[in-house]
Scaffold this active site. Structure first.
Site, PDB file in Angstrom:
ATOM      1  N   LYS A  13    -110.823 -56.763   3.300  1.00  0.00           N
ATOM      2  CA  LYS A  13    -110.916 -57.700   4.431  1.00  0.00           C
ATOM      3  C   LYS A  13    -112.330 -57.706   5.029  1.00  0.00           C
ATOM      4  O   LYS A  13    -112.931 -58.750   5.231  1.00  0.00           O
ATOM      5  CB  LYS A  13    -109.884 -57.325   5.527  1.00  0.00           C
ATOM      6  N   ARG A  88    -101.238 -57.284  13.374  1.00  0.00           N
ATOM      7  CA  ARG A  88    -100.676 -56.239  12.512  1.00  0.00           C
ATOM      8  C   ARG A  88     -99.220 -55.966  12.787  1.00  0.00           C
ATOM      9  O   ARG A  88     -98.622 -55.112  12.121  1.00  0.00           O
ATOM     10  CB  ARG A  88    -101.435 -54.942  12.756  1.00  0.00           C
ATOM     11  N   ARG A 127    -114.912 -45.068  -0.111  1.00  0.00           N
ATOM     12  CA  ARG A 127    -115.672 -45.970   0.770  1.00  0.00           C
ATOM     13  C   ARG A 127    -116.708 -45.183   1.572  1.00  0.00           C
ATOM     14  O   ARG A 127    -116.445 -44.106   2.076  1.00  0.00           O
ATOM     15  CB  ARG A 127    -114.741 -46.701   1.741  1.00  0.00           C
ATOM     16  N   ARG A 160    -115.253 -42.698   6.892  1.00  0.00           N
ATOM     17  CA  ARG A 160    -114.380 -42.835   8.067  1.00  0.00           C
ATOM     18  C   ARG A 160    -113.377 -41.693   8.161  1.00  0.00           C
ATOM     19  O   ARG A 160    -112.887 -41.205   7.149  1.00  0.00           O
ATOM     20  CB  ARG A 160    -113.630 -44.176   7.995  1.00  0.00           C
ATOM     21  N   ARG A 171    -101.267 -45.046   6.309  1.00  0.00           N
ATOM     22  CA  ARG A 171    -101.687 -46.412   6.684  1.00  0.00           C
ATOM     23  C   ARG A 171    -101.001 -47.443   5.787  1.00  0.00           C
ATOM     24  O   ARG A 171    -100.601 -48.511   6.257  1.00  0.00           O
ATOM     25  CB  ARG A 171    -103.213 -46.540   6.575  1.00  0.00           C
TER      26      ARG A 171
HETATM   27  P1  AP5 Z   1    -113.043 -52.943   2.900  1.00  0.00           P
HETATM   28  O1  AP5 Z   1    -113.617 -54.327   2.821  1.00  0.00           O
HETATM   29  O2  AP5 Z   1    -113.641 -51.992   3.869  1.00  0.00           O
HETATM   30  O3  AP5 Z   1    -111.445 -53.024   3.087  1.00  0.00           O
HETATM   31  P2  AP5 Z   1    -110.576 -53.417   4.351  1.00  0.00           P
HETATM   32  O4  AP5 Z   1    -109.442 -54.256   3.875  1.00  0.00           O
HETATM   33  O5  AP5 Z   1    -111.447 -54.000   5.428  1.00  0.00           O
HETATM   34  O6  AP5 Z   1    -110.032 -51.975   4.713  1.00  0.00           O
HETATM   35  P3  AP5 Z   1    -109.874 -51.204   6.110  1.00  0.00           P
HETATM   36  O7  AP5 Z   1    -109.608 -49.785   5.751  1.00  0.00           O
HETATM   37  O8  AP5 Z   1    -111.041 -51.454   7.009  1.00  0.00           O
HETATM   38  O9  AP5 Z   1    -108.623 -51.866   6.652  1.00  0.00           O
HETATM   39  P4  AP5 Z   1    -107.663 -51.293   7.661  1.00  0.00           P
HETATM   40  O10 AP5 Z   1    -106.851 -52.497   7.898  1.00  0.00           O
HETATM   41  O11 AP5 Z   1    -106.908 -50.081   7.287  1.00  0.00           O
HETATM   42  O12 AP5 Z   1    -108.633 -50.733   8.813  1.00  0.00           O
HETATM   43  P5  AP5 Z   1    -109.047 -51.297  10.232  1.00  0.00           P
HETATM   44  O13 AP5 Z   1    -110.452 -50.940  10.434  1.00  0.00           O
HETATM   45  O14 AP5 Z   1    -108.618 -52.704  10.434  1.00  0.00           O
HETATM   46  O15 AP5 Z   1    -113.102 -52.319   1.428  1.00  0.00           O
HETATM   47  C1  AP5 Z   1    -112.687 -50.989   1.192  1.00  0.00           C
HETATM   48  C2  AP5 Z   1    -113.540 -50.377   0.054  1.00  0.00           C
HETATM   49  O16 AP5 Z   1    -113.246 -51.074  -1.152  1.00  0.00           O
HETATM   50  C3  AP5 Z   1    -115.060 -50.509   0.258  1.00  0.00           C
HETATM   51  O17 AP5 Z   1    -115.689 -49.365  -0.246  1.00  0.00           O
HETATM   52  C4  AP5 Z   1    -115.445 -51.760  -0.567  1.00  0.00           C
HETATM   53  O18 AP5 Z   1    -116.776 -51.666  -1.048  1.00  0.00           O
HETATM   54  C5  AP5 Z   1    -114.420 -51.687  -1.688  1.00  0.00           C
HETATM   55  N1  AP5 Z   1    -113.977 -52.998  -2.161  1.00  0.00           N
HETATM   56  C6  AP5 Z   1    -113.687 -54.100  -1.413  1.00  0.00           C
HETATM   57  N2  AP5 Z   1    -113.274 -55.101  -2.201  1.00  0.00           N
HETATM   58  C7  AP5 Z   1    -113.284 -54.627  -3.478  1.00  0.00           C
HETATM   59  C8  AP5 Z   1    -112.945 -55.195  -4.758  1.00  0.00           C
HETATM   60  N3  AP5 Z   1    -112.534 -56.472  -4.881  1.00  0.00           N
HETATM   61  N4  AP5 Z   1    -113.064 -54.397  -5.843  1.00  0.00           N
HETATM   62  C9  AP5 Z   1    -113.496 -53.100  -5.752  1.00  0.00           C
HETATM   63  N5  AP5 Z   1    -113.838 -52.525  -4.580  1.00  0.00           N
HETATM   64  C10 AP5 Z   1    -113.727 -53.274  -3.459  1.00  0.00           C
HETATM   65  O19 AP5 Z   1    -108.107 -50.402  11.196  1.00  0.00           O
HETATM   66  C11 AP5 Z   1    -108.282 -49.013  11.333  1.00  0.00           C
HETATM   67  C12 AP5 Z   1    -107.287 -48.467  12.347  1.00  0.00           C
HETATM   68  O20 AP5 Z   1    -107.509 -49.092  13.635  1.00  0.00           O
HETATM   69  C13 AP5 Z   1    -105.813 -48.744  12.042  1.00  0.00           C
HETATM   70  O21 AP5 Z   1    -105.263 -47.783  11.166  1.00  0.00           O
HETATM   71  C14 AP5 Z   1    -105.205 -48.681  13.450  1.00  0.00           C
HETATM   72  O22 AP5 Z   1    -105.038 -47.345  13.880  1.00  0.00           O
HETATM   73  C15 AP5 Z   1    -106.271 -49.335  14.315  1.00  0.00           C
HETATM   74  N6  AP5 Z   1    -106.089 -50.783  14.446  1.00  0.00           N
HETATM   75  C16 AP5 Z   1    -106.951 -51.747  14.022  1.00  0.00           C
HETATM   76  N7  AP5 Z   1    -106.458 -52.972  14.292  1.00  0.00           N
HETATM   77  C17 AP5 Z   1    -105.267 -52.774  14.888  1.00  0.00           C
HETATM   78  C18 AP5 Z   1    -104.249 -53.656  15.371  1.00  0.00           C
HETATM   79  N8  AP5 Z   1    -104.382 -54.992  15.269  1.00  0.00           N
HETATM   80  N9  AP5 Z   1    -103.135 -53.106  15.910  1.00  0.00           N
HETATM   81  C19 AP5 Z   1    -102.989 -51.756  16.033  1.00  0.00           C
HETATM   82  N10 AP5 Z   1    -103.886 -50.868  15.588  1.00  0.00           N
HETATM   83  C20 AP5 Z   1    -105.027 -51.373  15.009  1.00  0.00           C
END
Ligand code: AP5
Length: 215
Positions: A13, A88, A127, A160, A171
């Site tokens: 994402k 979410r 990552r 992270r 997660r």
């Molecule tokens: P990346 O692009 O970073 O993936 P992502 O989908 O953004 O993953 P996140 O871990 O950031 O998502 P998340 O939803 O768990 O975390 P968030 O920060 O929102 O890519 C990942 C890796 O893969 C990278 O190394 C990249 O280079 C590689 N990659 C990407 N695409 C690729 C491909 N096609 N092929 C190969 N490699 C690839 O949330 C974190 C925490 O915050 C949550 O757990 C929760 O506690 C809290 N939180 C956030 N939002 C909310 C909400 N709305 N409600 C409640 N709690 C929330």
């Protein structure tokens, strides 16, 4: 552009949102990034969110809904937005749809990045990000390098806290139980577009551009 990027942790994402931002000058609203910044600055929100995020659980809806409302009403979102990591839960989705109605937004696209669990665990354990510019990398891209390829900062890569395997698995479980139902909720409320996110980043980006008609 009024876009929600939806997908499991590690689906790409943040990566695709950054690429899209270079095509369309819109705000990238990542609730995860906003929360991590609050944790780092030890704000009241950050203090409440820290332990929850470290376990891979969801921060309470009322806290993240407030973040989302502030971000959408910020002038930076006037040209459009990419929502990343929100909604979410179904209650978050319901609040979002209310805000869209208040703002007369009726052209929302929900982009689903579809990927398999094993690949996600592998991507997230590998990552790394730059703490200066925030750019996301895979370990293979930066291993052995001391300078960030994006901003040149020295020794700035970090992992992270929630990218440990047991937390990642939790997660993914939370995603299945609480977040996936959001897809059904949006079936008749947004234009839902699905992309196979198991392919390399540039191929995923190409299909995203085609499906969003960005050329
Ligand atoms: P990346 O692009 O970073 O993936 P992502 O989908 O953004 O993953 P996140 O871990 O950031 O998502 P998340 O939803 O768990 O975390 P968030 O920060 O929102 O890519 C990942 C890796 O893969 C990278 O190394 C990249 O280079 C590689 N990659 C990407 N695409 C690729 C491909 N096609 N092929 C190969 N490699 C690839 O949330 C974190 C925490 O915050 C949550 O757990 C929760 O506690 C809290 N939180 C956030 N939002 C909310 C909400 N709305 N409600 C409640 N709690 C929330």
């Amino acid at each position: 552009m009024h876009l929600i990027i939806f997908g499991a942790p590690g689906a790409g994402k943040g990566t695709q949102a950054e690429l899209l931002k270079s095509k369309a000058a819109v705000a990238h609203i990542s609730t995860g990034e906003i929360l991590r910044d609050a944790v780092k600055r030890e704000t009241p929100l950050g203090v409440k969110a820290k332990a929850i995020m470290e376990k891979g659980e969801l921060v309470p809806d009322e806290l993240v809904v407030g973040i989302m409302k502030d971000a959408l009403q910020d002038p930076k979102s006037d040209n459009g937005f990419i929502l990343d990591g929100f909604p979410r839960t179904v209650p978050q989705a319901e609040s979002l749809v209310e805000v869209f109605k208040e703002m007369n937004i009726d052209d929302v696209v929900l982009l689903v990045l579809d990927a398999k669990d094993d690949a996600l665990v592998d991507r997230l354990t590998n990552r790394r990000a730059c703490k200066e510019c925030g750019k996301i990398f895979s370990l293979a891209e930066v291993e052995g390098k001391s300078e960030c390829p994006s901003c040149g900062a020295k020794n700035s890569f970090y992992q992270r806290d929630d990218d440990k395997e047991d937390v990642i698995r939790n997660r993914l479980e939370v995603y299945r139980k609480s977040t996936k139902p959001v897809l059904d909720y949006f079936a008749d409320k947004a234009d839902v577009v699905t992309v196979d996110a198991m392919r390399p980043i540039d191929e995923v980006a190409k299909e995203v551009n085609e499906k969003l008609k960005l050329g």
